[in-house]
Motif scaffolding. Structure first.
Motif, short mmCIF file in Angstrom:
data_model
loop_
_atom_site.label_atom_id
_atom_site.label_comp_id
_atom_site.label_asym_id
_atom_site.label_seq_id
_atom_site.Cartn_x
_atom_site.Cartn_y
_atom_site.Cartn_z
N LYS A 1 0.84 -1.21 0.00
CA LYS A 1 0.00 0.00 0.00
C LYS A 1 0.87 1.25 0.00
CE LYS A 1 -4.05 -2.02 2.19
NZ LYS A 1 -4.92 -2.06 3.35
N GLN A 2 1.91 1.24 0.85
CA GLN A 2 2.80 2.41 0.94
C GLN A 2 3.54 2.65 -0.37
OE1 GLN A 2 5.91 2.00 3.85
NE2 GLN A 2 6.34 4.18 3.88
N ALA A 3 3.90 1.60 -1.09
CA ALA A 3 4.63 1.74 -2.35
C ALA A 3 3.68 1.97 -3.54
CB ALA A 3 5.47 0.49 -2.61
N GLY A 4 2.37 1.96 -3.26
CA GLY A 4 1.40 2.18 -4.32
C GLY A 4 1.33 1.03 -5.32
N ILE A 5 1.54 -0.18 -4.84
CA ILE A 5 1.50 -1.36 -5.71
C ILE A 5 0.08 -1.92 -5.73
CG2 ILE A 5 2.36 -3.71 -6.06
CD1 ILE A 5 4.93 -2.81 -4.58
N ASP A 6 -0.48 -1.98 -6.91
CA ASP A 6 -1.79 -2.60 -7.08
C ASP A 6 -1.60 -4.11 -6.92
OD1 ASP A 6 -3.88 -4.07 -8.55
OD2 ASP A 6 -4.58 -2.07 -9.13
N PRO A 7 -2.46 -4.79 -6.17
CA PRO A 7 -2.30 -6.24 -5.99
C PRO A 7 -2.19 -7.01 -7.31
CG PRO A 7 -3.93 -5.43 -4.47
CD PRO A 7 -3.58 -4.29 -5.38
N GLN A 8 -2.84 -6.55 -8.35
CA GLN A 8 -2.74 -7.24 -9.64
C GLN A 8 -1.31 -7.20 -10.18
OE1 GLN A 8 -5.15 -9.17 -10.81
NE2 GLN A 8 -3.68 -9.86 -12.33
N GLU A 9 -0.55 -6.17 -9.80
CA GLU A 9 0.85 -6.09 -10.23
C GLU A 9 1.68 -7.22 -9.61
OE1 GLU A 9 2.87 -2.26 -10.02
OE2 GLU A 9 0.90 -1.36 -9.69
N ALA A 10 1.16 -7.84 -8.57
CA ALA A 10 1.87 -8.92 -7.88
C ALA A 10 1.52 -10.29 -8.45
CB ALA A 10 1.56 -8.87 -6.39
N ALA A 11 0.87 -10.31 -9.60
CA ALA A 11 0.45 -11.58 -10.20
C ALA A 11 1.64 -12.47 -10.54
CB ALA A 11 -0.39 -11.33 -11.45
N TYR A 12 2.79 -11.88 -10.80
CA TYR A 12 4.00 -12.63 -11.13
C TYR A 12 5.06 -12.34 -10.08
CZ TYR A 12 1.42 -13.05 -15.42
OH TYR A 12 0.43 -13.31 -16.32
N PRO A 13 5.41 -13.34 -9.28
CA PRO A 13 6.35 -13.13 -8.17
C PRO A 13 7.64 -12.44 -8.62
CG PRO A 13 5.45 -15.35 -8.09
CD PRO A 13 4.99 -14.73 -9.39
N GLY A 14 8.06 -11.50 -7.79
CA GLY A 14 9.33 -10.81 -8.01
C GLY A 14 9.27 -9.60 -8.91
N THR A 15 8.17 -9.40 -9.64
CA THR A 15 8.12 -8.29 -10.59
C THR A 15 8.11 -6.94 -9.89
OG1 THR A 15 5.71 -8.47 -10.71
CG2 THR A 15 6.98 -9.61 -12.41
N TRP A 16 7.67 -6.87 -8.66
CA TRP A 16 7.59 -5.61 -7.93
C TRP A 16 8.45 -5.62 -6.68
CZ3 TRP A 16 5.84 -7.28 -3.37
CH2 TRP A 16 5.10 -8.45 -3.37
N ALA A 17 9.21 -6.66 -6.46
CA ALA A 17 9.99 -6.79 -5.22
C ALA A 17 10.95 -5.63 -5.01
CB ALA A 17 10.75 -8.11 -5.22
N HIS A 18 11.48 -5.08 -6.08
CA HIS A 18 12.42 -3.96 -5.97
C HIS A 18 11.77 -2.71 -5.39
CE1 HIS A 18 10.38 -3.23 -9.77
NE2 HIS A 18 10.73 -1.97 -9.65
N ARG A 19 10.46 -2.67 -5.35
CA ARG A 19 9.76 -1.51 -4.81
C ARG A 19 9.45 -1.64 -3.32
NH1 ARG A 19 5.00 -0.75 -9.02
NH2 ARG A 19 4.31 0.79 -7.48
N LEU A 20 9.80 -2.78 -2.72
CA LEU A 20 9.57 -3.00 -1.29
C LEU A 20 10.87 -2.85 -0.51
CD1 LEU A 20 7.20 -6.08 -1.43
CD2 LEU A 20 6.57 -3.68 -1.18
N ARG A 21 10.73 -2.45 0.76
CA ARG A 21 11.89 -2.36 1.64
C ARG A 21 12.55 -3.74 1.75
NH1 ARG A 21 7.90 -0.89 4.73
NH2 ARG A 21 8.41 -2.39 6.35
N PRO A 22 13.87 -3.78 1.89
CA PRO A 22 14.56 -5.07 2.01
C PRO A 22 14.03 -5.95 3.14
CG PRO A 22 16.15 -3.33 1.63
CD PRO A 22 14.81 -2.66 1.84
N GLY A 23 13.66 -5.37 4.28
CA GLY A 23 13.14 -6.16 5.39
C GLY A 23 11.86 -6.88 5.04
N VAL A 24 11.03 -6.26 4.23
CA VAL A 24 9.78 -6.88 3.80
C VAL A 24 10.09 -8.06 2.88
CG1 VAL A 24 7.65 -6.51 2.48
CG2 VAL A 24 8.46 -4.76 4.08
N ARG A 25 11.03 -7.85 1.98
CA ARG A 25 11.42 -8.93 1.07
C ARG A 25 12.08 -10.07 1.83
NH1 ARG A 25 15.02 -6.51 -3.39
NH2 ARG A 25 15.18 -8.72 -3.88
N SER A 26 12.87 -9.77 2.85
CA SER A 26 13.56 -10.81 3.61
C SER A 26 12.60 -11.75 4.31
CB SER A 26 14.51 -10.18 4.63
OG SER A 26 15.55 -9.48 3.98
N VAL A 27 11.52 -11.20 4.85
CA VAL A 27 10.52 -12.05 5.51
C VAL A 27 9.88 -12.98 4.48
CG1 VAL A 27 8.36 -12.07 6.80
CG2 VAL A 27 10.11 -10.38 7.35
N ALA A 28 9.53 -12.45 3.32
CA ALA A 28 8.93 -13.28 2.26
C ALA A 28 9.92 -14.32 1.76
CB ALA A 28 8.45 -12.40 1.12
#
Length: 142
Positions: free
Chosen positions: A34-61
């Motif tokens: 939500k903070q990065a303004g990512i529409d959930p549909q943009e997450a349909a393919y894993p990793g395509t938007w990961a660069h827009r998330l904080r590293p800590g968020v990516r690390s948990v995933a």
């Protein structure tokens, strides 16, 4: 000799821990998206938007995904030992050791994520699996 229920407790514990990491992943990922303004549909393919998330968020995933990789060997070993008479106190100690190391690995990766520390914990947990595997092979073949 522990009962099968007692022997398989580390399996249940690691499954429960994996679900804790799932909760942690979405508790951090949804607000970050939500903070990065990512529409959930943009997450349909894993990793395509990961660069827009904080590293800590990516690390948990990433850790949640890791809990679906090597631990499958642990699950197989525990059930193999339980079903073939290898569920003794030493095997149970190996099972709990692996569980503790995987929780530690998760906490390292999801918090400060120092690769050297994380790799060391991962390597030690792998050595536990190797020792467990060798022990079971000797028991079965010996």
């Amino acid at each position: 000799m522990p009962t099968n229920a007692e022997f398989l407790a580390p399996v249940l514990a690691l499954v429960a821990w994996t679900l804790v990491m799932w909760i942690w992943m979405y508790a951090t990922r949804i607000p970050a998206m939500k903070q990065a303004g990512i529409d959930p549909q943009e997450a349909a393919y894993p990793g395509t938007w990961a660069h827009r998330l904080r590293p800590g968020v990516r690390s948990v995933a990433d850790n949640y995904n890791h809990l679906h990789e090597q631990p499958t060997i642990f699950y197989a070993l525990m059930f193999f030992a339980a079903l073939t008479g290898g569920g003794d106190p030493a095997a149970l100690a190996l099972g709990w050791s692996y569980f503790v190391l995987r929780v530690l690995h998760s906490l390292v990766q999801a918090t400060f994520n120092r690769v050297v520390v994380r790799f060391t914990v991962f390597a030690v947990s792998t050595l536990v699996l190797i020792a467990f595997t060798v022990r079971e092979a000797i028991r079965l073949l010996g």
